[in-house]
Design a protein around this motif. Structure first.
Motif, PDB file in Angstrom:
ATOM      1  N   PRO A  20       0.806  -1.229   0.000  1.00  0.00           N
ATOM      2  CA  PRO A  20       0.000   0.000   0.000  1.00  0.00           C
ATOM      3  C   PRO A  20       0.830   1.266   0.000  1.00  0.00           C
ATOM      4  N   ALA A  21       2.024   1.203   0.554  1.00  0.00           N
ATOM      5  CA  ALA A  21       2.858   2.413   0.622  1.00  0.00           C
ATOM      6  C   ALA A  21       3.478   2.754  -0.723  1.00  0.00           C
ATOM      7  N   ASN A  22       3.463   1.818  -1.637  1.00  0.00           N
ATOM      8  CA  ASN A  22       4.116   2.010  -2.930  1.00  0.00           C
ATOM      9  C   ASN A  22       3.135   2.654  -3.910  1.00  0.00           C
ATOM     10  N   THR A  23       2.818   3.919  -3.692  1.00  0.00           N
ATOM     11  CA  THR A  23       1.810   4.595  -4.521  1.00  0.00           C
ATOM     12  C   THR A  23       2.262   4.810  -5.953  1.00  0.00           C
ATOM     13  N   ALA A  24       3.576   4.858  -6.184  1.00  0.00           N
ATOM     14  CA  ALA A  24       4.071   5.045  -7.558  1.00  0.00           C
ATOM     15  C   ALA A  24       3.662   3.884  -8.458  1.00  0.00           C
ATOM     16  N   TYR A  25       3.460   2.707  -7.846  1.00  0.00           N
ATOM     17  CA  TYR A  25       3.066   1.525  -8.600  1.00  0.00           C
ATOM     18  C   TYR A  25       1.651   1.098  -8.244  1.00  0.00           C
ATOM     19  N   ALA A  26       0.794   2.051  -7.891  1.00  0.00           N
ATOM     20  CA  ALA A  26      -0.626   1.818  -7.624  1.00  0.00           C
ATOM     21  C   ALA A  26      -0.836   0.856  -6.465  1.00  0.00           C
ATOM     22  N   GLY A  27       0.072   0.829  -5.516  1.00  0.00           N
ATOM     23  CA  GLY A  27      -0.095  -0.008  -4.340  1.00  0.00           C
ATOM     24  C   GLY A  27       0.296  -1.455  -4.530  1.00  0.00           C
ATOM     25  N   PHE A  28       0.952  -1.788  -5.647  1.00  0.00           N
ATOM     26  CA  PHE A  28       1.434  -3.148  -5.872  1.00  0.00           C
ATOM     27  C   PHE A  28       2.912  -3.237  -5.476  1.00  0.00           C
ATOM     28  N   PHE A  29       3.293  -4.410  -5.010  1.00  0.00           N
ATOM     29  CA  PHE A  29       4.708  -4.635  -4.741  1.00  0.00           C
ATOM     30  C   PHE A  29       5.446  -4.743  -6.074  1.00  0.00           C
ATOM     31  N   GLU A  30       6.510  -3.977  -6.224  1.00  0.00           N
ATOM     32  CA  GLU A  30       7.344  -4.031  -7.418  1.00  0.00           C
ATOM     33  C   GLU A  30       8.792  -3.745  -7.019  1.00  0.00           C
ATOM     34  N   TYR A  31       9.714  -4.251  -7.841  1.00  0.00           N
ATOM     35  CA  TYR A  31      11.124  -3.904  -7.665  1.00  0.00           C
ATOM     36  C   TYR A  31      11.409  -2.617  -8.443  1.00  0.00           C
ATOM     37  N   GLY A  32      12.249  -1.776  -7.929  1.00  0.00           N
ATOM     38  CA  GLY A  32      12.650  -0.575  -8.655  1.00  0.00           C
ATOM     39  C   GLY A  32      13.812  -0.854  -9.568  1.00  0.00           C
ATOM     40  N   ASN A  33      13.704  -1.868 -10.389  1.00  0.00           N
ATOM     41  CA  ASN A  33      14.797  -2.293 -11.263  1.00  0.00           C
ATOM     42  C   ASN A  33      14.201  -2.635 -12.622  1.00  0.00           C
ATOM     43  N   SER A  34      14.715  -2.029 -13.668  1.00  0.00           N
ATOM     44  CA  SER A  34      14.135  -2.234 -14.996  1.00  0.00           C
ATOM     45  C   SER A  34      14.331  -3.644 -15.521  1.00  0.00           C
ATOM     46  N   LEU A  35      15.290  -4.398 -14.963  1.00  0.00           N
ATOM     47  CA  LEU A  35      15.555  -5.759 -15.424  1.00  0.00           C
ATOM     48  C   LEU A  35      14.769  -6.807 -14.648  1.00  0.00           C
ATOM     49  N   ALA A  36      14.181  -6.425 -13.547  1.00  0.00           N
ATOM     50  CA  ALA A  36      13.486  -7.387 -12.691  1.00  0.00           C
ATOM     51  C   ALA A  36      12.161  -7.792 -13.310  1.00  0.00           C
ATOM     52  N   PRO A  37      11.672  -8.998 -12.963  1.00  0.00           N
ATOM     53  CA  PRO A  37      10.334  -9.387 -13.433  1.00  0.00           C
ATOM     54  C   PRO A  37       9.271  -8.486 -12.830  1.00  0.00           C
ATOM     55  N   ARG A  38       8.112  -8.436 -13.490  1.00  0.00           N
ATOM     56  CA  ARG A  38       7.036  -7.561 -13.058  1.00  0.00           C
ATOM     57  C   ARG A  38       5.983  -8.355 -12.301  1.00  0.00           C
ATOM     58  N   ASN A  39       5.356  -7.684 -11.354  1.00  0.00           N
ATOM     59  CA  ASN A  39       4.279  -8.282 -10.576  1.00  0.00           C
ATOM     60  C   ASN A  39       3.162  -8.705 -11.529  1.00  0.00           C
ATOM     61  N   PRO A  40       2.896 -10.008 -11.679  1.00  0.00           N
ATOM     62  CA  PRO A  40       1.901 -10.449 -12.668  1.00  0.00           C
ATOM     63  C   PRO A  40       0.480 -10.017 -12.328  1.00  0.00           C
ATOM     64  N   VAL A  41       0.152  -9.901 -11.056  1.00  0.00           N
ATOM     65  CA  VAL A  41      -1.186  -9.433 -10.688  1.00  0.00           C
ATOM     66  C   VAL A  41      -1.349  -7.972 -11.056  1.00  0.00           C
ATOM     67  N   SER A  42      -0.299  -7.181 -10.853  1.00  0.00           N
ATOM     68  CA  SER A  42      -0.328  -5.779 -11.256  1.00  0.00           C
ATOM     69  C   SER A  42      -0.565  -5.667 -12.754  1.00  0.00           C
ATOM     70  N   ALA A  43       0.108  -6.497 -13.541  1.00  0.00           N
ATOM     71  CA  ALA A  43      -0.073  -6.458 -14.995  1.00  0.00           C
ATOM     72  C   ALA A  43      -1.506  -6.812 -15.378  1.00  0.00           C
ATOM     73  N   THR A  44      -2.051  -7.843 -14.734  1.00  0.00           N
ATOM     74  CA  THR A  44      -3.401  -8.267 -15.057  1.00  0.00           C
ATOM     75  C   THR A  44      -4.427  -7.181 -14.756  1.00  0.00           C
ATOM     76  N   GLU A  45      -4.231  -6.467 -13.651  1.00  0.00           N
ATOM     77  CA  GLU A  45      -5.234  -5.495 -13.224  1.00  0.00           C
ATOM     78  C   GLU A  45      -5.033  -4.114 -13.834  1.00  0.00           C
ATOM     79  N   GLN A  46      -3.821  -3.825 -14.317  1.00  0.00           N
ATOM     80  CA  GLN A  46      -3.573  -2.467 -14.815  1.00  0.00           C
ATOM     81  C   GLN A  46      -3.502  -2.375 -16.334  1.00  0.00           C
ATOM     82  N   ILE A  47      -2.996  -3.392 -16.994  1.00  0.00           N
ATOM     83  CA  ILE A  47      -2.840  -3.315 -18.439  1.00  0.00           C
ATOM     84  C   ILE A  47      -4.152  -3.698 -19.114  1.00  0.00           C
TER      85      ILE A  47
END
Length: 995
Positions: free
Chosen positions: A390-417
């Motif tokens: 919840p504190a990660n408002t830059a990513y809409a409250g989803f857990f994400e790594y701040g690294n462009s090479l890291a994998p992306r949160n699949p639930v975030s992708a499903t709900e946002q894209i």
């Protein structure tokens, strides 16, 4: 084996009871069975004592003798192609009957530009009627006949709802050009090219509107389509109206889908243990959650289908109008397909039936929701991390790594894209047929005017809060891709048929014109200033790129065909087609495609009289012909330019701009041509209660089209499509049909088909020695695991031979690797040439994705009003490269980035590979399988509601079980398994009501 013995005891008991019936009083009936029209005796006609299993057949002179059990007063007389007659005995001892030819003798089979009697076929043609279609939640029409036709392999690449299957008739004939068959719907040949926003170009056609599907497999049957028939032809005939009182039919069904196989990456507990063992320094990177990312993405999918039709007609016209709705959810969240379809068929006879006018219109609007490609992300993402932060408002409250090479949160992708598509496809045709019987008996003229419109749009929106863009400095993007494909058709031909003496002939000559047009405007934007998105106003973007593609081509053809019948014994068919295609340069624009076939009805010969008691059908066929393939691309013989896309832009400062770039070309590009030989034997026993077809085919394709590397500076690109060589395809097909039981209350039919096939490249680059590497995989950069080589099956796997320890575990090392991930020593791979160096010379040809054997089995049983059907399908000898395991099954994935870890494939626990071994044949597995594709049961209540309605209810299960030794998700696909959309098990219940 126990079941076999049980069946044997049952058959013995039946035989004993039949024999015991002769011990009681019985009546002996004799007689002669003849043809009502000719008076000729019918050989092998069946006579059955109704209500018993006692029966006999007529001899060579049509005579029979039957001992009728006591208490039986009715006999049933039947013969293939004749109407069945029940006759009361009423004390008679002699009963002579003249049977009337029924529908089977006049049954016609649709072929290219017309139809012929089934008994007059000379080519390899298989027709599947609606009654024997596969049942269930079927979107793409070709799945109706999966497993039904020998030599035809129909397999879906994944379980994505509405995804079109891959169809290969006799293995295909090309490497780089299309291997798809030509589809012809009610006389209109279709383009196999789809449009953006859709999953399969055939999905517009509602399976409920299809009456039959006919497969033209050999050149003698398909050469009438010339340059488009090399990979076979599938003729689809839709339902037509019948004269009489209007008939209304309504069908409704619901479906439930579930995931069968779970993905094979580690759960949170196992992953922690692996990190502790393989990379203890990274334990601080792990989280405290226990998240099963795959489970978070999967769901129970629901669906429905509704179909309504009305048909009827008068003395001179018939009509049928139908509408359908289908909606299916996938087992991965965010995947769905929806279709609304309409089908209209109308026929009018004029001028005392001399002129027949037919009109047809078919159309559908389809909506698709695409999952954003999250399956691999679910396999990669750390299972110890939470879904939300919840504190990660830059990513809409989803857990994400701040690294462009890291994998992306699949639930975030499903709900946002958002990734949606809409397509419309409509085809229509107007047929005019005039019979000139008053002027020249047997002469007729037919003209067909048709159109095909296929349009689509795909909208994809990624908000500013999704991590992939945010970590790369973007602030959102959108893509709007449009496509419009249209074609126009004009076919016209004359047919003359005549009889003279004991001979019959039919001659056909015609002309065909079809053009194809494509337009694809697209717009892309990056760095959105707002998350608002709509097709009219996608939001303001800093960088917008727009481009359009326009392609035109046309096909002009002249064709002719001769059918000749001598004394109903010797059948001859010849066809010739000359095609001109704008896809080739002036010197190679025209191609000539001939074919000829002979058939011999052996039982009609005098010397075969002794076989009549054994065989009820025996026909030998042989055919040869040439077909072509021009389905590979446009303007490849011309130096043309095209706009770049986002992957090929040029950077000026901090901006990327599109460019115009040249395409490679070959001015001498020409047809792929396939010469095909077919030898077939049609046979039947016991009045065709047991029948079958045995066929051998051999196909040789010359001037193969393939995209190859060329020396720098010799063309406008380093890769060019050109004619490179030849391949040979051969096989044996066997189809067996058995009517095991055919009683009034109980019946059992079995059908099996078996195909043995082999394909071999016989020439490449004209030199006979060049190899071409292909088969790109996930992992590394530019890695390939397949090869095209003379003497090998296309796309054979090209790998190192793995070494194993005494326990059968693959050997591993911990020393240096080169940049491609290949070990620089000989600890783990065999040094095949013995030079002490591990290099490309030690790679070896392995098995191929193409199966050696295709299996299909269908059983249909009826008991009273209950019907049960089952379809099984299998492949033997197909091999699969488990790319999901080769890319993810190593411990190095744990230590890829500074602030994140990636999950590993479960195989790493066994192999303990520290680094990826992309080229190890350890990952090449036997993909042979047997799948229970379809199990259905229906009950026909007949007339209900005071005889006002008729009712049938049914239930279907699809993909009930899979028998295979393959360790991955599914053995079907293109031979490289990179975790596709999982297949589902689907249950359907429904009802059909008729008025």
């Amino acid at each position: 084996m126990k079941r076999v013995f049980t069946q044997a005891r049952l058959l013995f008991l039946m035989a004993f009871l039949c024999g015991a019936s002769f011990l009681v009083a019985q009546t002996t009936v004799t007689g002669t069975i003849t043809d009502q029209e000719t008076g000729d005796p019918l050989i092998g006609a069946s006579i059955l004592a109704v209500g018993t299993s006692t029966g006999t057949i007529t001899d060579f002179d049509g005579n029979y003798t039957l001992n009728v059990p006591a208490g039986v007063n009715e006999l049933q007389y039947s013969y293939t192609g004749y109407a069945t007659v029940n006759e009361a005995i009423n004390g008679r001892t002699t009963i002579d009957l003249a049977l009337q030819a029924g529908e089977l003798l006049s049954e016609v089979v649709v072929v290219g530009y017309g139809s012929v009697k089934k008994e007059d076929l000379t080519g390899s043609v298989s027709t599947i009627e609606e009654e024997t279609f596969n049942k269930g939640a079927i979107v793409s029409p070709t799945n109706l006949i999966a497993g039904k036709v020998a030599g035809v392999n129909i397999s879906s690449g994944s379980g994505n709802p509405g995804e079109g299957p891959t169809v290969r008739i006799r293995g295909g004939t090309s490497i780089n050009a299309s291997n798809d068959p030509l589809y012809v719907i009610d006389g209109v040949p279709l383009s196999n090219d789809g449009v953006t926003g859709g999953r399969s170009p055939l999905n517009f056609l509602n399976p409920d509107d299809i009456a039959s599907m006919t497969v033209l497999k050999d050149a003698s049957a398909a050469a009438i389509y010339g340059s488009r028939g090399a990979n076979g032809v599938i003729l689809i005939t839709t339902k037509k109206g019948k004269a009489g009182t209007p008939s209304i039919s309504y069908r409704a069904e619901g479906t439930v889908s579930n995931v069968i196989n779970r993905q094979q990456n580690l759960n949170a507990e196992d992953f922690r243990n692996v990190v502790t063992f393989a990379a203890p320094a990274r334990l601080s990177t792990l989280g405290t959650a226990n998240t099963n990312w795959f489970d978070e993405l999967t769901q129970t999918g629901y669906g429905t289908q509704q179909n309504l039709s009305i048909s009827g007609g008068g003395q001179t016209n018939t009509y049928r109008v139908s509408a359908g709705y289908q909606q299916l959810e996938g087992v991965i969240r965010g995947a769905e397909t929806e279709r609304i379809s309409l089908n209209v068929n109308f026929t009018q006879e004029l001028f005392d039936e001399k002129l027949i006018v037919g009109a047809s219109l078919k159309g559908a609007n389809s909506n698709n929701i695409f999952d954003p490609g999250v399956i691999n992300a679910a396999l990669d993402f750390d299972p110890t991390q939470p879904i939300y932060d919840p504190a990660n408002t830059a990513y809409a409250g989803f857990f994400e790594y701040g690294n462009s090479l890291a994998p992306r949160n699949p639930v975030s992708a499903t709900e946002q894209i958002s990734n949606t598509g809409r397509t419309y496809r409509g085809i229509g045709n107007l047929d005019l047929e005039y019979k000139f019987d008053d002027l020249i008996p047997g002469l007729s003229y037919k003209a067909v005017v048709g159109f095909d419109v296929n349009s689509g749009q795909n909208n994809r929106f990624v908000p500013t809060t999704f991590a992939t863009l945010a970590t790369n400095g973007y602030s959102g993007e959108f893509n709007i891709n449009n496509a419009l494909r249209t074609s126009k058709l004009f076919d016209t031909y004359l047919t003359y048929a005549t009889d003279f003496g004991n001979q019959r002939a039919s001659l056909q000559v015609g002309y065909s014109y079809q053009d194809f047009n494509f337009e694809g405007p697209s717009i892309q934007g990056q760095n959105l200033s707002t998350d608002a998105f709509g097709t009219a106003n996608p939001g303001v973007a800093e960088d917008i790129f727009a481009y359009n593609s326009v392609v035109e081509n046309r096909l002009i053809s002249f064709f002719g065909r001769l059918n000749y019948n001598i004394d109903e014994r010797y059948l001859f068919t010849a066809s010739l087609r000359r095609d001109g295609s704008s896809r080739f340069g002036p010197s190679n624009r025209w191609g000539l495609f001939p074919s000829a076939a002979l058939a011999w009805r052996i039982l009609q010969e005098d010397f075969a009289a002794g076989l009549a008691g054994t065989f009820s059908d025996l026909k030998l066929r042989i055919g040869y012909g040439v077909t072509g393939n021009q389905d590979f691309g446009d303007y490849l013989y011309l130096p043309v330019y095209q706009y770049s896309d986002q992957r090929t832009q040029y950077q000026f400062g901090d901006r990327f701009v599109p460019t115009i770039r040249p395409n490679a070309y070959d001015a001498n590009l020409k047809w792929e041509e396939t010469a095909s030989l077919n030898v077939g034997l049609d046979f039947g026993f016991f009045n065709n209660r047991l029948s079958g077809i045995l066929e051998y085919y051999q196909k040789t394709t010359d001037d193969l089209l393939f995209t190859v590397n060329v020396p720098a500076g010799t063309n406008l690109s380093d890769r060019v499509t050109t004619n490179i060589g030849a391949l040979e395809n051969q096989g044996v097909e066997l189809t067996l049909n058995g009517v095991l039981v055919d009683q009034e209350k109980f019946g059992l039919d079995l059908t099996g088909n078996f195909t043995f096939q082999q394909t071999e490249i016989t020439r490449l680059d004209g030199s006979g020695s060049a190899d071409i590497q292909t088969g790109g995989i996930a992992g590394g950069v530019g890695n390939t695991v397949q090869l095209l080589r003379v003497g090998a099956t296309p796309y054979s796997f090209y790998l190192y031979q793995q070494k194993y320890d005494e326990d059968g575990r693959p050997l591993r090392d911990g020393v240096d690797y080169n940049e491609d991930g290949i070990a620089n020593n000989l600890d783990i791979y065999e040094d095949l040439n013995g030079d002490g160096v591990l290099n490309d010379q030690d790679l070896t040809i392995n098995e191929a994705p193409m199966p050696d054997v295709l299996l299909g089995f269908t059983a249909n049983a009826r008991y009273g009003k209950l019907n049960v059907g089952v379809t099984l399908r299998g492949n033997l000898g197909n091999y699969v490269y488990n790319n999901a395991a080769s890319n993810g099954g190593n411990f190095s994935r744990i230590d890829l980035g500074a602030n994140y870890v990636s999950n590993v494939h479960a195989s790493a626990v066994y192999t303990r590979f520290d680094r990826p071994q992309y080229f190890s044949d350890y990952y090449l597995e036997d993909g042979s399988f047997l799948r229970l594709d379809n199990l259905s049961a229906s009950y026909d209540f007949g007339q209900v509601a005071g005889d006002a309605l008729n009712l049938r209810v049914y239930a279907t299960a699809q993909n009930l079980f899979l028998l295979t030794n393959y360790s991955g998700n599914d053995p079907e696909g293109n031979g490289i398994d990179n975790s596709p959309f999982p297949r589902a098990r689907i249950y359907t219940i429904g009802a059909r009501v008729g008025l």
